[in-house]
Design an enzyme around this catalytic site. Structure first.
Site, PDB file in Angstrom:
ATOM      1  N   CYS A   1      -2.892   1.892   6.857  1.00 44.31           N
ATOM      2  CA  CYS A   1      -3.082   1.274   8.341  1.00 44.31           C
ATOM      3  C   CYS A   1      -3.317   2.293   8.716  1.00 44.31           C
ATOM      4  O   CYS A   1      -3.882   1.858  10.279  1.00 44.31           O
ATOM      5  CB  CYS A   1      -2.152   1.090   8.101  1.00 44.31           C
ATOM      6  SG  CYS A   1      -0.688   1.972   8.112  1.00 44.31           S
TER       7      CYS A   1
ATOM      8  N   GLY B   1       2.918  -5.330   7.482  1.00 46.68           N
ATOM      9  CA  GLY B   1       1.655  -5.701   6.974  1.00 46.68           C
ATOM     10  C   GLY B   1       0.595  -6.894   7.701  1.00 46.68           C
ATOM     11  O   GLY B   1       0.429  -5.694   8.700  1.00 46.68           O
ATOM     12  N   SER B   2      -0.036  -7.360   7.074  1.00 43.22           N
ATOM     13  CA  SER B   2      -1.055  -7.507   8.509  1.00 43.22           C
ATOM     14  C   SER B   2      -0.880  -8.643   9.397  1.00 43.22           C
ATOM     15  O   SER B   2       0.169  -8.699   9.603  1.00 43.22           O
ATOM     16  CB  SER B   2      -1.987  -9.072   7.175  1.00 43.22           C
ATOM     17  OG  SER B   2      -1.147 -10.075   6.854  1.00 43.22           O
TER      18      SER B   2
ATOM     19  N   VAL C   1      -0.023 -12.417   8.752  1.00 46.34           N
ATOM     20  CA  VAL C   1       0.955 -12.494   8.618  1.00 46.34           C
ATOM     21  C   VAL C   1       2.501 -12.227  10.045  1.00 46.34           C
ATOM     22  O   VAL C   1       3.672 -13.078  10.389  1.00 46.34           O
ATOM     23  CB  VAL C   1       1.383 -12.366   6.917  1.00 46.34           C
ATOM     24  CG1 VAL C   1       3.241 -12.629   7.177  1.00 46.34           C
ATOM     25  CG2 VAL C   1       0.289 -12.461   6.646  1.00 46.34           C
ATOM     26  N   GLY C   2       2.179 -10.983  10.494  1.00 50.60           N
ATOM     27  CA  GLY C   2       2.658 -10.763  11.352  1.00 50.60           C
ATOM     28  C   GLY C   2       2.931 -11.325  12.168  1.00 50.60           C
ATOM     29  O   GLY C   2       4.068 -11.716  12.991  1.00 50.60           O
TER      30      GLY C   2
ATOM     31  N   ASN D   1       0.671  -1.251  -0.521  1.00 54.38           N
ATOM     32  CA  ASN D   1       0.059   0.294   0.045  1.00 54.38           C
ATOM     33  C   ASN D   1       0.955   1.329   0.107  1.00 54.38           C
ATOM     34  O   ASN D   1      -0.104   2.334  -0.564  1.00 54.38           O
ATOM     35  CB  ASN D   1      -1.126   0.008   1.360  1.00 54.38           C
ATOM     36  CG  ASN D   1      -0.782   0.047   3.011  1.00 54.38           C
ATOM     37  OD1 ASN D   1       0.607  -0.977   2.794  1.00 54.38           O
ATOM     38  ND2 ASN D   1      -0.858   0.569   3.708  1.00 54.38           N
TER      39      ASN D   1
ATOM     40  N   GLU E   1       4.702  -4.065  12.233  1.00 63.04           N
ATOM     41  CA  GLU E   1       3.914  -2.865  11.646  1.00 63.04           C
ATOM     42  C   GLU E   1       2.727  -3.778  11.435  1.00 63.04           C
ATOM     43  O   GLU E   1       2.873  -4.126  10.208  1.00 63.04           O
ATOM     44  CB  GLU E   1       4.681  -2.112  11.250  1.00 63.04           C
ATOM     45  CG  GLU E   1       5.263  -0.860  11.937  1.00 63.04           C
ATOM     46  CD  GLU E   1       4.798   0.514  12.368  1.00 63.04           C
ATOM     47  OE1 GLU E   1       4.060   0.501  12.566  1.00 63.04           O
ATOM     48  OE2 GLU E   1       6.658   0.730  13.575  1.00 63.04           O
TER      49      GLU E   1
ATOM     50  N   GLU F   1       9.044   2.960  13.878  1.00 64.55           N
ATOM     51  CA  GLU F   1       9.606   3.758  12.732  1.00 64.55           C
ATOM     52  C   GLU F   1       9.614   4.377  12.085  1.00 64.55           C
ATOM     53  O   GLU F   1       8.412   5.852  13.246  1.00 64.55           O
ATOM     54  CB  GLU F   1       9.008   2.739  11.166  1.00 64.55           C
ATOM     55  CG  GLU F   1       9.158   1.833  11.043  1.00 64.55           C
ATOM     56  CD  GLU F   1       9.141   0.712  10.493  1.00 64.55           C
ATOM     57  OE1 GLU F   1       8.192   0.895   9.470  1.00 64.55           O
ATOM     58  OE2 GLU F   1       9.952  -0.759  10.139  1.00 64.55           O
TER      59      GLU F   1
HETATM   60  P1  NAD Z   1       0.496  -9.663   3.523  1.00 64.34           P
HETATM   61  O1  NAD Z   1       0.478  -9.735   5.098  1.00 64.34           O
HETATM   62  O2  NAD Z   1      -0.327  -9.895   2.889  1.00 64.34           O
HETATM   63  O3  NAD Z   1       1.739  -8.948   3.748  1.00 64.34           O
HETATM   64  C1  NAD Z   1       3.313  -7.692   3.953  1.00 64.34           C
HETATM   65  C2  NAD Z   1       4.210  -8.748   3.298  1.00 64.34           C
HETATM   66  O4  NAD Z   1       4.140 -10.144   4.027  1.00 64.34           O
HETATM   67  C3  NAD Z   1       4.332  -8.794   1.990  1.00 64.34           C
HETATM   68  O5  NAD Z   1       5.878  -9.280   1.435  1.00 64.34           O
HETATM   69  C4  NAD Z   1       3.884 -10.718   1.631  1.00 64.34           C
HETATM   70  O6  NAD Z   1       4.335 -11.986   0.673  1.00 64.34           O
HETATM   71  C5  NAD Z   1       5.039 -11.051   3.051  1.00 64.34           C
HETATM   72  N1  NAD Z   1       4.305 -12.254   3.079  1.00 64.34           N
HETATM   73  C6  NAD Z   1       3.283 -12.746   3.586  1.00 64.34           C
HETATM   74  N2  NAD Z   1       3.065 -14.245   3.824  1.00 64.34           N
HETATM   75  C7  NAD Z   1       4.258 -14.290   4.610  1.00 64.34           C
HETATM   76  C8  NAD Z   1       5.343 -15.602   5.224  1.00 64.34           C
HETATM   77  N3  NAD Z   1       4.101 -15.792   5.446  1.00 64.34           N
HETATM   78  N4  NAD Z   1       6.201 -15.274   5.728  1.00 64.34           N
HETATM   79  C9  NAD Z   1       6.506 -14.125   4.967  1.00 64.34           C
HETATM   80  N5  NAD Z   1       6.189 -12.872   4.381  1.00 64.34           N
HETATM   81  C10 NAD Z   1       4.649 -13.109   3.680  1.00 64.34           C
HETATM   82  O7  NAD Z   1       0.359  -7.400   3.857  1.00 64.34           O
HETATM   83  P2  NAD Z   1      -0.345  -7.036   2.843  1.00 64.34           P
HETATM   84  O8  NAD Z   1      -1.393  -7.519   2.239  1.00 64.34           O
HETATM   85  O9  NAD Z   1       0.431  -6.496   1.454  1.00 64.34           O
HETATM   86  O10 NAD Z   1      -1.113  -5.411   3.350  1.00 64.34           O
HETATM   87  C11 NAD Z   1      -2.169  -4.323   3.922  1.00 64.34           C
HETATM   88  C12 NAD Z   1      -1.491  -4.847   5.694  1.00 64.34           C
HETATM   89  O11 NAD Z   1      -0.386  -4.269   5.910  1.00 64.34           O
HETATM   90  C13 NAD Z   1      -2.730  -4.155   6.440  1.00 64.34           C
HETATM   91  O12 NAD Z   1      -2.583  -5.641   7.328  1.00 64.34           O
HETATM   92  C14 NAD Z   1      -2.078  -3.150   6.530  1.00 64.34           C
HETATM   93  O13 NAD Z   1      -3.181  -2.250   7.880  1.00 64.34           O
HETATM   94  C15 NAD Z   1      -0.749  -3.762   7.065  1.00 64.34           C
HETATM   95  N6  NAD Z   1       0.054  -2.151   7.110  1.00 64.34           N
HETATM   96  C16 NAD Z   1       0.347  -1.836   8.128  1.00 64.34           C
HETATM   97  C17 NAD Z   1       1.071  -0.843   8.173  1.00 64.34           C
HETATM   98  C18 NAD Z   1       1.678  -0.622   9.199  1.00 64.34           C
HETATM   99  O14 NAD Z   1       3.784   0.745   9.437  1.00 64.34           O
HETATM  100  N7  NAD Z   1       1.230  -0.013  10.465  1.00 64.34           N
HETATM  101  C19 NAD Z   1       1.844  -0.118   6.873  1.00 64.34           C
HETATM  102  C20 NAD Z   1       0.900  -0.144   6.436  1.00 64.34           C
HETATM  103  C21 NAD Z   1       0.723  -1.460   5.589  1.00 64.34           C
END
Ligand code: NAD
Length: 490
Positions: free
Chosen positions: A280, A226-227, A230-231, A150, A246, A456
């Protein structure tokens, strides 16, 4: 349209897998290019390269590292318009927002370049005479950075700039929805003079190459945005214990009955529908004082119906597409859930029937805090309106979710503002401004389910990528024992 390579040891090379995957423009579903579907062998090569890069880079004085970061910032500035267009084509956000995404990268590289002449530790007195105490910072080694789609230029830039200024090398794994932005960013690093091996790019699917990264024993730290799902997986399964997370948000805007309603309206439209709700920090809950509910709802629906959807490269567009078909299904799921749970659909609620992943800006009223649309991250253009009697109830609703990233209050009463700042459980609170608008010299991050406490950006951004060493220098010439030798005052 071409085939784009990984970047390992300063060279653009294809994956050992000999497989590629496409990146798609969400506005028209056309393929933008094909990217490497990296495997374990590619990761092993990247680790070897990053280790070599680390040994070199860690030995470069931090102000000199800063010089190269400043070059990156300048090159990003020169390429701003070109990169912004690529970003809109690949991620979908409208061009003015894409320019903001690139500007954030320009700013953070400039800021972190200056950090090369700070990287402060502390000095403090000793409890013993003729003894000096201080802290210094050490680099970590190889940092793996796993990023979402995003903010495909800004988020990698926050992480890469901070990791590099602290003397680490980097393995960068971008989202497989936005590999072209990552590729273009890395090309700028190459041009700016980052030595081979210091930054390595490997593209591919999270479940495959992402999983290999987190299990790798040579990686000292992982920084993930990310989500939440996954986190949590990364936290449980990664080899290193040094993991920065994050994650998502369910960010509220409170509107009190003393607020400037037109100002609040601007903030809700921007927070809820900016980036098609895919931030996010998106404002997905609007908590409204009952005295102004009717007036605010009417105004909001009228403004929302005027929003123009379309390809973000075109003039006059307010809202771009969602990232992919799967995002349409997710938003649809929550719209049905809202209806089933008894919320009132004021407008929107449907996918647009044309090429691209467009969804109508959607508003639900009479939402109750327990409903799924008020609890879970939708990551789309859906706003839930919740009515309250007073500020205490509003704050209670703000805090009733598992997340805690951003928050906002609109009020003309300073007591309300300070109470919100004190009581809302969130990493960020805005007063009389939307939930969006972070600046790179301030810390960014959340509480509760939004992360694991790291920040960050800003002056705390370097903590994630450096280790503190405490140093004691005894110049008394004798053995002094802390806590045992009690110093006499005479
Ligand atoms: P996602 O969790 O689907 O993917 C994020 C990253 O993780 C991608 O590079 C993906 O390829 C990788 N990934 C997926 N599965 C994995 C695994 N099993 N092991 C290691 N890496 C893996 O998230 P998304 O759809 O790309 O982004 C949207 C999410 O990110 C939303 O929940 C949003 O709130 C969050 N986000 C948070 C912030 C913040 O700073 N808090 C900022 C932007 C987005």
């Amino acid at each position: 349209m071409g085939i784009y390579n990984n970047y390992i040891d300063g060279k653009f090379i294809s994956s050992e897998s000999k497989k590629t995957f496409p990146s798609i423009n969400p506005s028209n579903e056309k393929v933008l290019g094909y990217f490497q579907e990296s495997n374990k062998k590619d990761l092993d090569n990247a680790v070897k390269s990053a280790w070599k890069g680390y040994k070199l880079w860690n030995n470069v004085p931090a102000p000199k590292r800063g010089d190269i970061l400043l070059n990156i910032s300048k090159l990003l500035k020169e390429n701003k318009e070109r990169l912004s267009k690529i970003l809109t084509m690949e991620m979908g956000k409208i061009i003015s927002e894409a320019r903001g995404d690139v500007q954030e990268a320009i700013d953070v590289f400039e800021y972190m370049a200056g950090e090369g002449r700070r990287l402060f530790g502390i000095t403090t007195p000793s409890e013993l005479r003729e003894k000096f105490c201080m802290t210094t910072r050490r680099s970590l080694g190889i940092c793996a950075l796993i990023t979402p789609w995003n903010f495909p230029i800004a988020i990698p830039s926050w992480k890469i700039s901070a990791a590099l200024i602290c003397g680490n090398s980097v393995i960068f794994k971008p989202s497989s929805d936005t590999p072209l932005c990552a590729y273009e960013l890395v090309k700028i690093f190459d041009e700016a003079g980052i030595p081979g091996g210091v930054v390595n790019l490997i593209t591919g699917k999270g479940e495959e190459i992402g999983n290999e990264i987190i299990k790798n024993k040579n990686i000292s730290a992982i920084s993930f945005t990310g989500s939440r799902e996954v986190g949590e997986h990364i936290l449980k399964n990664s080899y290193t214990h040094r993991v920065g997370l994050e994650l998502g948000g369910k960010n509220p805007i409170i509107i009190m009955d003393d607020a400037n309603l037109d100002l609040a309206l601007d903030g809700v439209i921007w927070g809820g529908f900016g980036t098609t709700g895919q931030r996010c920090t998106a404002a997905s809950r609007v908590i409204i004082h009952k005295n102004i509910k009717k007036e605010f709802e009417d105004k909001l629906v009228k403004r929302t119906k005027k929003l123009r959807l379309g390809d973000g490269l075109k003039e006059g567009i307010d809202v771009g597409p969602l990232i992919a078909e799967r995002a349409i299904s997710k938003v649809d799921f929550y719209v049905s859930s809202g209806k089933k749970e008894g919320a009132h659909l004021l407008c929107g609620g449907k996918k647009i029937n044309k090429k691209g992943f467009f969804y109508e800006p959607t508003i639900f009223s009479n939402v109750k805090k327990e409903m799924r649309i008020a609890q879970e991250e939708i990551f789309g253009p859906v706003i839930s309106l919740i009515n309250v009697k007073n500020l205490d109830e509003a704050i209670d609703i703000c805090n009733s979710v598992e997340y805690g990233l951003s928050s906002s209050i609109y009020t003309e009463n300073i007591k309300n503002a300070f109470k919100a700042i004190e009581k809302i459980e969130a990493g960020i609170t805005y007063v009389n401004s939307s939930t969006i608008g972070s600046e790179v010299h301030l810390p960014f991050g959340g509480v509760k389910g939004t992360g694991n406490g790291i920040r960050e950006g800003g002056f705390l951004g370097i903590d994630e990528f450096s280790e503190i060493k405490t140093v004691y220098i005894d110049y008394s010439g004798k053995l002094q024992k802390a806590q045992i030798d009690l110093v006499r005052i005479k």
